[in-house]
Design a protein around this motif. Structure first.
Motif, PDB file in Angstrom:
ATOM      1  N   VAL A  87       0.833  -1.206   0.000  1.00 26.70           N
ATOM      2  CA  VAL A  87       0.000   0.000   0.000  1.00 26.70           C
ATOM      3  C   VAL A  87       0.865   1.253   0.000  1.00 26.70           C
ATOM      4  CG1 VAL A  87      -1.748   1.293   1.289  1.00 26.70           C
ATOM      5  CG2 VAL A  87      -1.913  -1.194   1.110  1.00 26.70           C
ATOM      6  N   GLU A  88       1.976   1.205   0.737  1.00 27.47           N
ATOM      7  CA  GLU A  88       2.847   2.375   0.854  1.00 27.47           C
ATOM      8  C   GLU A  88       3.834   2.491  -0.302  1.00 27.47           C
ATOM      9  OE1 GLU A  88       2.201   4.501   3.134  1.00 27.47           O
ATOM     10  OE2 GLU A  88       0.672   3.180   4.016  1.00 27.47           O
ATOM     11  N   GLY A  89       3.796   1.558  -1.240  1.00 26.01           N
ATOM     12  CA  GLY A  89       4.717   1.608  -2.367  1.00 26.01           C
ATOM     13  C   GLY A  89       6.150   1.297  -1.997  1.00 26.01           C
ATOM     14  N   LEU A  90       6.351   0.499  -0.964  1.00 30.07           N
ATOM     15  CA  LEU A  90       7.692   0.189  -0.464  1.00 30.07           C
ATOM     16  C   LEU A  90       8.215  -1.159  -0.928  1.00 30.07           C
ATOM     17  CD1 LEU A  90       7.283   1.479   3.202  1.00 30.07           C
ATOM     18  CD2 LEU A  90       8.384   2.637   1.273  1.00 30.07           C
ATOM     19  N   ILE A  91       7.383  -1.916  -1.642  1.00 32.25           N
ATOM     20  CA  ILE A  91       7.861  -3.194  -2.178  1.00 32.25           C
ATOM     21  C   ILE A  91       8.416  -2.947  -3.575  1.00 32.25           C
ATOM     22  CG2 ILE A  91       7.211  -5.522  -2.891  1.00 32.25           C
ATOM     23  CD1 ILE A  91       5.136  -5.585  -0.745  1.00 32.25           C
ATOM     24  N   PRO A  92       9.673  -3.287  -3.808  1.00 35.00           N
ATOM     25  CA  PRO A  92      10.298  -2.964  -5.094  1.00 35.00           C
ATOM     26  C   PRO A  92       9.815  -3.873  -6.214  1.00 35.00           C
ATOM     27  CG  PRO A  92      11.800  -4.243  -3.755  1.00 35.00           C
ATOM     28  CD  PRO A  92      10.599  -3.968  -2.891  1.00 35.00           C
ATOM     29  N   SER A  93      10.111  -3.448  -7.422  1.00 35.03           N
ATOM     30  CA  SER A  93       9.772  -4.253  -8.591  1.00 35.03           C
ATOM     31  C   SER A  93      10.602  -5.526  -8.586  1.00 35.03           C
ATOM     32  CB  SER A  93      10.040  -3.459  -9.866  1.00 35.03           C
ATOM     33  OG  SER A  93       9.766  -4.234 -11.013  1.00 35.03           O
ATOM     34  N   ALA A  94       9.959  -6.640  -8.927  1.00 32.47           N
ATOM     35  CA  ALA A  94      10.627  -7.938  -8.980  1.00 32.47           C
ATOM     36  C   ALA A  94       9.960  -8.766 -10.072  1.00 32.47           C
ATOM     37  CB  ALA A  94      10.540  -8.651  -7.634  1.00 32.47           C
ATOM     38  N   ARG A  95      10.500  -9.930 -10.335  1.00 30.38           N
ATOM     39  CA  ARG A  95       9.879 -10.818 -11.322  1.00 30.38           C
ATOM     40  C   ARG A  95       8.782 -11.673 -10.700  1.00 30.38           C
ATOM     41  NH1 ARG A  95      12.401 -11.720 -16.316  1.00 30.38           N
ATOM     42  NH2 ARG A  95      14.457 -10.759 -16.535  1.00 30.38           N
ATOM     43  N   VAL A  96       8.978 -12.055  -9.428  1.00 31.14           N
ATOM     44  CA  VAL A  96       8.062 -12.991  -8.780  1.00 31.14           C
ATOM     45  C   VAL A  96       7.722 -12.479  -7.381  1.00 31.14           C
ATOM     46  CG1 VAL A  96       7.750 -15.362  -7.943  1.00 31.14           C
ATOM     47  CG2 VAL A  96       9.039 -14.944 -10.051  1.00 31.14           C
ATOM     48  N   TYR A  97       6.426 -12.545  -7.048  1.00 27.80           N
ATOM     49  CA  TYR A  97       5.936 -12.200  -5.715  1.00 27.80           C
ATOM     50  C   TYR A  97       5.234 -13.425  -5.140  1.00 27.80           C
ATOM     51  CZ  TYR A  97       6.846  -7.458  -7.274  1.00 27.80           C
ATOM     52  OH  TYR A  97       7.454  -6.323  -7.758  1.00 27.80           O
ATOM     53  N   ILE A  98       5.634 -13.812  -3.928  1.00 34.77           N
ATOM     54  CA  ILE A  98       5.066 -14.984  -3.265  1.00 34.77           C
ATOM     55  C   ILE A  98       4.297 -14.514  -2.039  1.00 34.77           C
ATOM     56  CG2 ILE A  98       5.596 -17.178  -2.127  1.00 34.77           C
ATOM     57  CD1 ILE A  98       8.184 -17.276  -3.784  1.00 34.77           C
ATOM     58  N   PHE A  99       2.982 -14.758  -2.023  1.00 35.50           N
ATOM     59  CA  PHE A  99       2.106 -14.307  -0.943  1.00 35.50           C
ATOM     60  C   PHE A  99       1.791 -15.501  -0.045  1.00 35.50           C
ATOM     61  CE2 PHE A  99       1.541 -11.485  -4.524  1.00 35.50           C
ATOM     62  CZ  PHE A  99       1.528 -10.222  -3.946  1.00 35.50           C
ATOM     63  N   LEU A 100       2.299 -15.453   1.193  1.00 29.79           N
ATOM     64  CA  LEU A 100       2.189 -16.624   2.061  1.00 29.79           C
ATOM     65  C   LEU A 100       0.873 -16.695   2.824  1.00 29.79           C
ATOM     66  CD1 LEU A 100       5.736 -17.092   3.635  1.00 29.79           C
ATOM     67  CD2 LEU A 100       4.712 -18.289   1.705  1.00 29.79           C
ATOM     68  N   ASN A 101       0.602 -15.734   3.676  1.00 30.85           N
ATOM     69  CA  ASN A 101      -0.543 -15.812   4.596  1.00 30.85           C
ATOM     70  C   ASN A 101      -1.462 -14.618   4.448  1.00 30.85           C
ATOM     71  OD1 ASN A 101       1.136 -13.843   5.734  1.00 30.85           O
ATOM     72  ND2 ASN A 101       0.432 -14.297   7.813  1.00 30.85           N
ATOM     73  N   CYS A 102      -1.606 -14.165   3.223  1.00 35.21           N
ATOM     74  CA  CYS A 102      -2.383 -12.942   2.971  1.00 35.21           C
ATOM     75  C   CYS A 102      -3.861 -13.302   2.780  1.00 35.21           C
ATOM     76  CB  CYS A 102      -1.824 -12.207   1.767  1.00 35.21           C
ATOM     77  SG  CYS A 102      -0.097 -11.713   1.989  1.00 35.21           S
ATOM     78  N   PHE A 103      -4.493 -13.718   3.871  1.00 33.28           N
ATOM     79  CA  PHE A 103      -5.905 -14.113   3.829  1.00 33.28           C
ATOM     80  C   PHE A 103      -6.825 -12.914   3.707  1.00 33.28           C
ATOM     81  CE2 PHE A 103      -3.964 -17.274   6.883  1.00 33.28           C
ATOM     82  CZ  PHE A 103      -3.767 -18.258   5.926  1.00 33.28           C
ATOM     83  N   HIS A 104      -6.459 -11.835   4.379  1.00 32.06           N
ATOM     84  CA  HIS A 104      -7.332 -10.659   4.446  1.00 32.06           C
ATOM     85  C   HIS A 104      -6.746  -9.525   3.616  1.00 32.06           C
ATOM     86  CE1 HIS A 104      -9.284  -7.025   5.933  1.00 32.06           C
ATOM     87  NE2 HIS A 104     -10.226  -7.791   6.443  1.00 32.06           N
TER      88      HIS A 104
END
Length: 383
Positions: A165-182
């Protein structure tokens, strides 16, 4: 200003990864300094110590070097701790090794930092508050999965979902979402923006909760259609029709925990990767205009499956085996999780030198075979 924790108490011995205890790259993104507490059970500790004890001086030195390899590319801090005050570090050979590491750190601290792995792991702080029993989901999904995530053949960043949300995650090729239920509306929009044209990998129940709890929310988050299935244990078997995406994964994997609710993949455009014991689709991949989308409907998967997904996404792997690798593109650390010959691969022709003594290892090579003992750590510089 400073956040500190020990290295993980699991997977920390010879041949282990010595994982971090938190989403450490979020700490750095917030302008804070992470300190690793290196309380390695050295060869001078009690022989019955259960937490990954090093049995020999050489094993201890390799573990300290492995732990250093996690902090250097991020320019973190570290202190060494003799937890019971009984002489765990009371030996010249250990301090000589630590001084070599500290000297490397001091001499290069002014160099420009480039820490931009092609893989980002995303975890959520608030989703555990939305689950009926956190002990069922989160130990395998977040705590135990770190071992696989440290064995991807390349480096990963680790961020909180709120950073999206804050734009602090940099650009990458792959994003792995582990426990993002909500996911609230802002988070859903931020994740869609972040993963445009990239690979997004979602685990069990990703995005299920928002203003309401709907199965359709998972489809919206992951891009792969799912339906509610019959509760069962989260053990799954690779589907051989998935080809290279499950190549080498082997037999059954996943968690033996009962999954309730449980979702099965119902998307006709998705390639099934694995099936539950009743034959329903547990995991799938789908190439979409927004990028590759993967849903892994269990709580844990082997590193090999994730490496296959990374390769399909164009990520360069320095090793295609379960060794522990950390690199910023110039510094490269490899820790052997088993004894034998290790096949290193580089993005292009490089000169490889030993990071601690400056010896040239190889010149103009794109690959290199190294014979390594279990737990052995090698620290290199590439140019």
């Amino acid at each position: 200003d400073i956040v500190c924790a020990p290295i993980s108490y699991s997977d920390r011995g010879p041949g282990g990864a010595g994982c971090f205890m938190s989403a450490v790259d979020s700490v750095e993104s917030a302008g804070k300094l992470w300190f690793n507490e290196d309380d390695t059970r050295t060869y001078l500790s009690s022989e019955d110590d259960p937490f990954g004890r090093a049995a020999t001086p050489q094993q201890t030195i390799w573990i300290h070097q492995r732990n250093f390899s996690g902090i250097w590319p991020r320019r973190m801090g570290c202190w060494y701790m003799d937890l019971p005050g009984t002489g765990w570090l009371d030996a010249d050979d250990l301090w000589e090794n630590i001084e070599r590491l500290a000297s490397f750190y001091r001499l290069r601290l002014a160099e420009r930092t480039v820490w931009s792995p092609e893989v980002v792991v995303v975890v959520d702080e608030k989703s555990p508050l939305c689950t009926g029993c956190a002990s069922v989901l989160h130990p395998p999904l977040v705590y135990d999965m770190r071992a696989a995530l440290c064995r991807l053949g390349t480096s990963v960043r680790m961020h909180l979902l709120s950073d999206a949300v804050e734009g602090l995650i940099p650009s990458a090729r792959v994003y792995i979402f582990l426990n993002c239920f909500h996911l609230d509306a802002r988070e859903r929009a931020a994740v869609r923006f972040l993963t445009r044209g990239k690979t997004a990998v979602w685990f069990y129940g990703g995005g299920f909760l928002g203003d309401d709890a709907k199965d359709a929310n998972i489809t919206l988050a992951t891009g792969i259609a799912v339906t509610r299935g019959t509760p069962q244990r989260g053990k799954v078997t690779p589907d051989p029709s998935a080809g290279i995406l499950v190549d080498g994964v082997g037999e059954e994997f996943g968690s033996g925990k009962m999954l309730d609710p449980l979702w099965t993949v119902s998307d006709p455009a998705a390639q099934v990767l694995a099936r539950f014991n009743d034959g329903t689709a547990a995991a799938a991949a789908k190439w979409t205009p927004a990028g590759l989308r993967v849903y892994l409907g269990t709580l844990s998967v082997p590193a090999r499956l994730l490496r296959n997904i990374l390769k399909a996404s164009g990520v360069h792997l320095y090793v295609d085996s379960d060794e522990v690798v950390t690199t910023d593109g110039r510094f490269l650390a490899v820790t052997a999780t088993s004894a034998g010959l290790k096949a290193l691969s580089f993005p292009g022709p490089i000169v490889l030198t030993d990071a601690l003594d400056g010896r040239e290892i190889a010149h103009g090579v794109e690959s290199l075979a190294l014979s390594m003992d279990i737990g052995e750590t090698r620290l290199f510089l590439m140019r």
